[in-house]
Design an enzyme around this catalytic site. Sequence first.
Site, PDB file in Angstrom:
ATOM      1  N   TYR A 164       0.835  -1.207   0.000  1.00 25.34           N
ATOM      2  CA  TYR A 164       0.000   0.000   0.000  1.00 25.34           C
ATOM      3  C   TYR A 164       0.874   1.263   0.000  1.00 25.34           C
ATOM      4  O   TYR A 164       0.632   2.202  -0.764  1.00 25.34           O
ATOM      5  CB  TYR A 164      -0.889  -0.044   1.240  1.00 25.34           C
ATOM      6  CG  TYR A 164      -1.927   1.045   1.345  1.00 25.34           C
ATOM      7  CD1 TYR A 164      -3.089   1.009   0.578  1.00 25.34           C
ATOM      8  CD2 TYR A 164      -1.776   2.088   2.258  1.00 25.34           C
ATOM      9  CE1 TYR A 164      -4.058   1.989   0.709  1.00 25.34           C
ATOM     10  CE2 TYR A 164      -2.732   3.070   2.398  1.00 25.34           C
ATOM     11  CZ  TYR A 164      -3.878   3.022   1.618  1.00 25.34           C
ATOM     12  OH  TYR A 164      -4.830   3.988   1.751  1.00 25.34           O
ATOM     13  N   LYS A 168       1.045   4.143  -2.872  1.00 19.22           N
ATOM     14  CA  LYS A 168       0.652   5.512  -2.547  1.00 19.22           C
ATOM     15  C   LYS A 168       1.781   6.518  -2.772  1.00 19.22           C
ATOM     16  O   LYS A 168       1.525   7.670  -3.145  1.00 19.22           O
ATOM     17  CB  LYS A 168       0.160   5.583  -1.098  1.00 19.22           C
ATOM     18  CG  LYS A 168      -1.167   4.856  -0.869  1.00 19.22           C
ATOM     19  CD  LYS A 168      -2.268   5.353  -1.804  1.00 19.22           C
ATOM     20  CE  LYS A 168      -3.639   4.881  -1.401  1.00 19.22           C
ATOM     21  NZ  LYS A 168      -4.697   5.328  -2.325  1.00 19.22           N
TER      22      LYS A 168
END
Length: 301
Positions: A164, A168
């Site tokens: 993640y 991001k």
Amino acid sequence: MAISFHNRVAVITGAGNGLGRAYALELARRGAKLVVNDLGGDLQGTGTSNAAAAVVQEICDAGGEAMACDASVTDTDAMHAMAQDAVERWGRIDVLINSAGILRDRTFAKMPAEDFDCVLETHLMGSANATRAVWPHMREQNYGRILFTSSTSGLFGNFGQANYGAAKMGLIGLARTLQLEGAKYRIRINALAPLAATRMTEDILPEDSFAKFAPEKVVPAALYLVSDDAPNGAIIGAGAGAFHSAWIAMNQPVVLDDDAMSVEGFAEKWDSIAQREPLCFPESGPEQSALILKALKQHSE
């Protein structure tokens, strides 16, 4: 003066729940025509539902205009078809908010490659796919506003979120480049790192904090960042009605003389290289290179 989206056409991915839904409802309330995209899957990206259609129904019941798209952002052809449907119906696309995402948290040592790849495919490549689909329309009409959803996990890291966080932070690199490429076409690009009480955070935020972190308390930042007066290149953190800016910063270059150009020479200067001030804020890669050239010139004088 009230900020209006009257006659603007907005596409929002991941708009069937949480933050995306909150953005869609407020944009519609302010006059925008909406494409509500959501596969309708669970938190890990599996399954489907009618989440997008349900939000469209809410918007239409309130007197707004919207259409649903239940395609996955990982499907490049489907994203182009979604954009084409919007243009055929309303003639343009003014706003894209990339909000679709999934979670597959696990420590890096225990994370299957499939979980790493799937999260990057959804967040990073999914955002790129949706952006690629609307980009030519925004260039042709000489106007566009695009918001990427980053995260503090990308900006600063978070235990158990290597996939993640990588996705991001990758979105920050994408946003920083597109802000340069889109500027002459009046396309402005910004990034938002939100913290809100959604299904993504229900295992993180204490139950008694959910009301404080309602998705609606992120909406003011998101909508300003896609408004006519939006900045270009901002990175904004938002949660519980509190907002702040983040920057990519560097300190001033430390130049090694030729006789110190060694691992040992670098180690000797480490304290200076690692100090956190004075800071500068390059707006592009070439600007960072220019700082090095300037430091070399000053060092030789």
